[in-house]
Motif scaffolding. Structure first.
Motif, PDB file in Angstrom:
ATOM      1  N   GLN A 112      34.508  31.666  44.937  1.00 15.67           N
ATOM      2  CA  GLN A 112      34.040  31.497  43.226  1.00 15.67           C
ATOM      3  C   GLN A 112      34.052  32.828  42.884  1.00 15.67           C
ATOM      4  O   GLN A 112      34.516  32.777  41.588  1.00 15.67           O
ATOM      5  CB  GLN A 112      32.826  30.649  43.291  1.00 15.67           C
ATOM      6  N   GLU A 113      33.507  33.823  43.254  1.00  9.91           N
ATOM      7  CA  GLU A 113      33.326  35.150  42.711  1.00  9.91           C
ATOM      8  C   GLU A 113      34.655  35.915  42.264  1.00  9.91           C
ATOM      9  O   GLU A 113      34.791  36.491  41.417  1.00  9.91           O
ATOM     10  CB  GLU A 113      32.614  36.087  43.623  1.00  9.91           C
ATOM     11  N   LYS A 114      35.534  35.613  43.466  1.00  8.06           N
ATOM     12  CA  LYS A 114      36.913  36.265  43.393  1.00  8.06           C
ATOM     13  C   LYS A 114      37.665  35.264  42.082  1.00  8.06           C
ATOM     14  O   LYS A 114      38.541  36.065  41.339  1.00  8.06           O
ATOM     15  CB  LYS A 114      37.826  35.953  44.679  1.00  8.06           C
ATOM     16  N   TRP A 115      37.434  34.267  42.180  1.00  7.63           N
ATOM     17  CA  TRP A 115      37.983  33.465  40.775  1.00  7.63           C
ATOM     18  C   TRP A 115      37.569  34.129  39.545  1.00  7.63           C
ATOM     19  O   TRP A 115      38.191  34.193  38.731  1.00  7.63           O
ATOM     20  CB  TRP A 115      37.779  32.024  41.059  1.00  7.63           C
ATOM     21  N   ILE A 116      36.081  34.003  39.343  1.00  9.77           N
ATOM     22  CA  ILE A 116      35.604  34.575  38.125  1.00  9.77           C
ATOM     23  C   ILE A 116      36.159  36.004  37.831  1.00  9.77           C
ATOM     24  O   ILE A 116      36.281  36.255  36.743  1.00  9.77           O
ATOM     25  CB  ILE A 116      34.033  34.471  38.382  1.00  9.77           C
ATOM     26  N   SER A 117      36.307  36.803  38.880  1.00  7.45           N
ATOM     27  CA  SER A 117      36.768  38.261  38.768  1.00  7.45           C
ATOM     28  C   SER A 117      38.191  38.124  38.300  1.00  7.45           C
ATOM     29  O   SER A 117      38.512  39.236  37.314  1.00  7.45           O
ATOM     30  CB  SER A 117      36.471  38.999  39.936  1.00  7.45           C
ATOM     31  N   ARG A 118      39.025  37.323  38.494  1.00 10.02           N
ATOM     32  CA  ARG A 118      40.384  37.173  38.240  1.00 10.02           C
ATOM     33  C   ARG A 118      40.602  36.479  37.151  1.00 10.02           C
ATOM     34  O   ARG A 118      41.398  37.016  36.169  1.00 10.02           O
ATOM     35  CB  ARG A 118      41.292  36.527  39.439  1.00 10.02           C
TER      36      ARG A 118
END
Length: 246
Positions: free
Chosen positions: A164-170
């Motif tokens: 989820q954090e990597k999705w938000i970052s991207r």
């Protein structure tokens, strides 16, 4: 004010202070994101530097987990207390309701986000539920475009860490949301599928024990949590852990 706890730069805030800080972000015109690291996050980030970087670049980094609070004490850099991700999410819903803002729910099994949204609107009638999408997708690009078309102010991303954090970052900036928050299994709680620990368990810092009592299969995950305390103690003994307040 940031406090370094085993490589993660936490905001040292009370729940009320976190709500005030989140409200400022939610009412601003730019994109922001908040993360709520628990001990599992810390252990994962120690081995995944991309994840660690994403956590430390967040606009708000809130300590979700009594293990984080205990680690801070061991390191000699105590935090004001735990700010549970679910509590922060509830506070942001209150702010969004005051704004009459737009909410998008992303994650969980099919149907869960819809039920979570229905229940949220029962207690927050001024919120506009502008869209939902389950977490079972392979291609993120069309999902991000769908979120962007919905024009949310507040975006809950519940895909589990670190996804989820990597999705938000991207994709967070693309969505046009004012504030995105990674919230793990929060949608199941909002939907009524998972019962949260009673308040007395929460205040005693034993929410993890209540969840383990309800879901014994979590024992594998819970067994990892003391490792954070051991790591903190080791850093304190060697003198490498007291990195202070930034």
């Amino acid at each position: 004010m940031k406090t370094d706890i085993l490589g993660i730069q936490f905001d040292n805030l009370t729940r009320e202070e976190a709500k005030e800080a989140g409200a400022v972000l939610l009412r601003s015109p730019e994109f922001h994101y908040a993360v709520t690291p628990n001990p599992e996050f810390i252990l994962a980030a120690d081995k995944d530097l991309e994840f660690q970087k994403i956590l430390n670049q967040a606009d708000l980094v809130l300590p979700d987990g009594i293990g984080v609070v205990y680690s801070a004490k061991i390191l000699g850099t105590p935090l004001k207390g735990r700010v549970a991700g679910f509590d922060f999410a509830c506070d942001m819903l209150d702010v969004l309701d005051e704004m009459g803002g737009r909410l998008y729910l992303l994650g969980a099994k099919p149907g869960v986000a819809e039920e979570a949204g229905r229940r949220i609107l029962e207690s927050h009638p001024n919120i506009v539920l502008c869209g939902t999408h389950d977490g079972y997708f392979k291609d993120s690009d069309p999902v991000a475009r769908e979120v962007a078309q919905a024009q949310p102010d507040l975006l809950f991303v519940c895909l589990g860490a670190p996804k989820q954090e990597k999705w938000i970052s991207r994709f967070g900036l693309i969505t046009g949301a004012k504030l995105a928050i990674g919230l793990g299994g929060a949608l199941d709680v909002f939907a009524g599928n998972v019962e949260r620990a009673p308040e007395k368990w929460q205040k005693a810092g034993l929410e993890w024990a209540y969840r383990l009592k309800k879901e014994p299969k979590r024992i594998g995950r819970m067994a990892k949590l003391p490792l954070v305390l051991v790591k903190a103690a080791g850093r304190r003994v060697t003198g490498k852990g007291r990195q202070g307040v930034l």
